[in-house]
Design a protein around this motif. Structure first.
Motif: not given
Lengths: 587, 587
Positions: A11, A82-86, A88, A90-91
């Motif tokens: 994370r 570019s984060k991926n919210e889909k 867990d 993704g940050d």
């Protein structure tokens, strides 16, 4: 250990850490001078980044990767641009300092995605690849969680899990046994258990008081869709209990499972419906009560008006389909054909449309609008509804109406798999008469106890009396599917003997098939009862699915074959000889 | 519910409560005008009291009772006059107001006591009565507790319990499979799994990372004492691990079990001993390290003195039996006969007594007292000890010394079942040469990985090189019994192919038997390894027993029969025909 973390746990708080992951290449892509690799394991997916700052060796290995390669990747956790919210994870991404191929992979014959491009047969053959897909992984993880929760709930309730044998004695009552030739006892066979029924009753005789087992069972049946020759039961038995005790305990277990596994709260007391009410209202002993559309008997309202179809039958029933009065002639014709299919078996379909501007029906030349309105009202129809009528023998017609009701429920979208409507069906008939063989069969099994208040009827010699005897038997039904069932058992030797007599099982036959249990009951059998749940199906329904195959790691196909293993298969002659067997398959 | 309380829970604090119990009559006795009945269930025994204050009907029922009758008794909890400290409920008794026979019982064919008067055969036939006895009840309750703790421990470690199929494909490697004829696929057979080995490896290929299962396995072997044709394994597999990871995790599990189930603390790091050290020191790959008496090689000390028995063999070994120098001539003769039995297979036995007043030996005409003292010292003998020597081929002789060592440990009472001395045996040879068939066999199984540092030897063509290859294989040993074992597996297709080549398994044969797993390994198999514990035996040893039969609810006898069920048995001709089978047993 090949890794410091798994692919689902890093994370934003881990930024700056040096980590090692191991897993499979989900995909790899190049954007300008930068390569991104998605690495996957059971726990999730993490993005790996290879750019000009990485060692040349990393870039080299990176460009050699294919789908499903097994890799080990070491690097530093960094924040993603570019984060991926889909995801867990993704940050973050891992900028690599080392990359190693642990094992290469051929290109899989289908895509490892939530929806794969592979056909059923191909995915079955490569089941170990299909099992990599998310829906199957979720299904098996749900199944594990269910088993854990079942076991811990029952353990807390004082149940003991006791393993019963798999190599047992063949008892040719009911479905066919799978058999196992014994090399040590020439000419003799073990059978694989269809359920541990007799063993759990013996454990009650032995005083174990509360038994359960999550256990494999076997049934050599001609397979229907979604049946497996081997399946798993949650098998339970309790001593010194009455029906109400069993129902309360196991609805507690199901409530616990709904809460822990699905996060759903179920009413503290489940509905209980008699078998007779279920048949009359829903035309099924496993009613889906997520929606209404109850069956109403309208026989007396429609007979004696000269419509011979209705006059010549003992029963006419109706359901009111909400908002379907707009069905066209074509749709009604199609529905008529549908109920006439052999799977339903109705002779024809009568309709009454309850329109804003009055009644319209296929039988309006025989009945006045008032008469038809009376029928519609009896069926509970409101303006805009379509009343459908079937007629014939009572139970048969109710069953057909039940099938039609489910079909209309499906068409109207009334059967949401996210809604759970469990209930108990109770007071089953003890016996079923079979016209063909002119004898009674046990509706559950020959150890099910008649209700104490029906004991006198049970000892009657009249067929009509015996048909009225109800059993202390119960089924747990969810959304139109029977998930489990059981009964209070006979614990007295003379009642058991009477049961065998009623079923036409001779003393010799009973002795041969059930001798050990009849004998056991002579040495102090306690009052007892229990039930069993079909674990595969319970898991499937909790997972919001109708078919069980995705909830079994290595299922068989419709003819009982494991296409991955290519089993069953021939065995060699030496082994046949050792077993004192000869095959007649090719004679 | 037939009861308000069970028979094990009432205490002094319950005095004055009106309660109802249900259970079995353990015994009933009359003292003057007062009758006492001991009522028993799974939870304990409670004393019931019938005196002149009780209703006449109670006295009447009470006098009709026999052993093992099932009764329901209602009354008031009172303090006992003479308390029974052996019973948890020994402070109280129930003065009865109601007494009902729920079921009568014939007199059981043996007594239901901790030590029964029934023979083994009789108790097996009436297993449901034998299971009422305390030792068996405790054994099955221990087994349940063990299973609960295993599952919860592994669940907390992220393992998933995944059920694998029972109807699989026959693979004629190793022990014999039980087979199951398929009615739907004429002439073909399923096999029952000897273990889920290939499935758990496929689950690793599928990415499930940590798998376990408590699962039944089947082996159609000629039965030895204390072997069962069906047995239960704790079966486990992990991905991305090395040997040390597996050992640490599972010794954690065993430590948890010892603590939770036995209340015993085990050292935080278990001993690890190589297979070679175990053989050299204990003459066994499952050494009992609760006591010393290590084997010492004394070959060089005894050769060249003209004693041809020792001069003609490659190996002479000795153990020093503490305090046994007083053994008489008769005892030594008996011991010599004992080692010459075919089960041990030694040619003879040489002794050296280390007495206060000097050395005495059966070979003192060949050796000086100093030479004998040197042998005794090498064996670690102190004054008062008896040194025993065997000779012959090295491993064979070590094994005989190992058996002798265990025997002497038993005779001297050094093997306390309440003491637990677990350890790991590691670095097994990968291959075993069989002189008879002139080929190598896999010591564990053909999927076991050679140690990476031995890979070069593994690809050698010389028999001597191959014999030196060690495996990443390990056994968990407790008190002289192997409780489990496993290995790091081969995950690379070319190493697996080499293994089949070394074992003389042709490509066609390998493809036929293991095709699906060889194929699976081409699609990204991760490094993985695991192990399996024999659950029946783990339970028995934790319960302080050597034999497993009491820890299995319904075991089979020595020829694989269930004498209670009378299985296996004949099946009827119609069923044989359906299966396309003919028996040749009576031809």
């Amino acid at each position: 250990m090949y890794r410091s973390h798994n692919c689902g746990e890093l994370r934003i708080g881990d930024i700056g850490r040096s980590v090692t992951l191991a897993g499979w290449v989900q995909k790899a892509r190049k954007m300008g001078g930068i390569s991104f690799i998605d690495i996957r394991d059971r726990y999730g997916i993490t993005q790996l980044r290879v750019d000009e700052s990485c060692p040349a060796s990393v870039a080299e290995v990176s460009s050699s990767l294919g789908r499903e390669y097994v890799i080990q990747a070491t690097g530093v956790v960094e924040e993603r641009q570019s984060k991926n919210e889909k995801l867990d994870t993704g940050d973050i991404e891992i900028r690599l300092t080392e990359l190693k191929v642990l094992n290469a992979s051929q290109t899989p014959p289908f895509t490892i995605e939530d929806v794969s491009d592979g056909g059923e047969e191909l995915r079955a053959k490569y089941r170990y690849l299909d099992l990599r897909r998310n829906p199957l992984k979720k299904a098996l993880m749900l199944r594990h969680r269910m088993a854990v929760e079942v076991r811990n709930y029952l353990d807390r309730q004082g149940f003991l899990e006791i393993e019963t044998p798999f190599l047992i004695k063949s008892t040719p009552e009911g479905a066919r046994d799978f058999v196992v030739p014994s090399r040590m006892n020439p000419g003799e066979f073990y059978a694989l258990p269809q359920s541990p029924q007799t063993f759990k009753q013996l454990l009650m005789v032995a005083g174990y008081d509360r038994y359960f087992q999550i256990v494999r069972c076997f049934r050599d049946e001609d397979l229907r869709a979604d049946r497996q020759p081997e399946f798993t039961q949650i098998d339970c038995e309790m001593s010194f209990v009455e029906q109400e005790d069993v129902l309360n305990l196991f609805e507690g277990m199901m409530r616990h499972l709904f809460k822990e596994v699905c996060g759903v709260d179920i009413a503290p007391k489940l509905p209980r419906m008699t078998w007779f009410e279920a048949m009359d209202r829903y035309g099924s002993d496993k009613p889906d009560i997520r929606f209404g559309m109850d069956i109403s008997e309208v026989t007396s309202l429609v007979q004696g008006n000269g419509f011979s179809v209705f006059d010549s039958v003992p029963y006419v029933g109706a359901i009111a389909v909400p908002g379907a009065a707009e069905y066209t002639r074509k749709q009604l014709d199609e529905l008529t054909e549908w109920v006439k299919r052999p799977q339903v078996g109705a002779k024809g379909l009568v309709y009454i449309k309850v329109n804003e501007d009055g009644i319209k029906s296929s039988i309006d030349k025989f009945y006045s609008p008032e008469q038809l309105q009376a029928v519609a009202s009896k069926a509970g129809a409101k303006i805009g509804d379509l009343v459908l009528l079937l007629c014939g023998q009572k139970r048969k017609t109710q069953t057909q109406l039940g099938v039609l009701r489910i079909e209309m429920g499906n068409r109207l979208g009334l059967r949401d798999p996210k809604v759970f409507a469990p209930l108990w069906i109770v007071d089953f008939p003890l016996l079923e008469w079979d016209d063909e063989t002119q004898r009674f069969y046990a509706m559950h099994h020959p150890f099910t106890a008649p209700k104490p208040e029906h004991l006198k009827l049970f000892y009657s010699d009249r067929k009509e009396d015996l048909e009225q005897v109800c059993a202390n038997a119960y089924d747990f039904v969810l959304n139109g599917t029977e998930l489990g069932g059981g009964s209070i058992r006979i614990h007295e030797a003379d009642v058991q003997q009477r049961m065998f007599d009623v079923l036409g099982i001779s003393r010799e036959d009973a002795e041969y098939k059930f001798g050990f249990i009849i004998n056991a009951f002579k040495f102090g059998a306690p009052p007892h009862g229990g039930l069993a749940f079909g674990f595969d199906r319970v898991c499937a329904l909790f997972g919001g699915q109708e078919t069980i195959r995705d909830f079994i790691a290595f299922p068989k196909n419709n003819v009982g074959r494991d296409v991955m293993l290519d089993a069953p298969s021939r065995i060699d002659d030496a082994q046949m000889d050792e077993l004192f067997l000869k095959s007649t398959a090719n004679e």
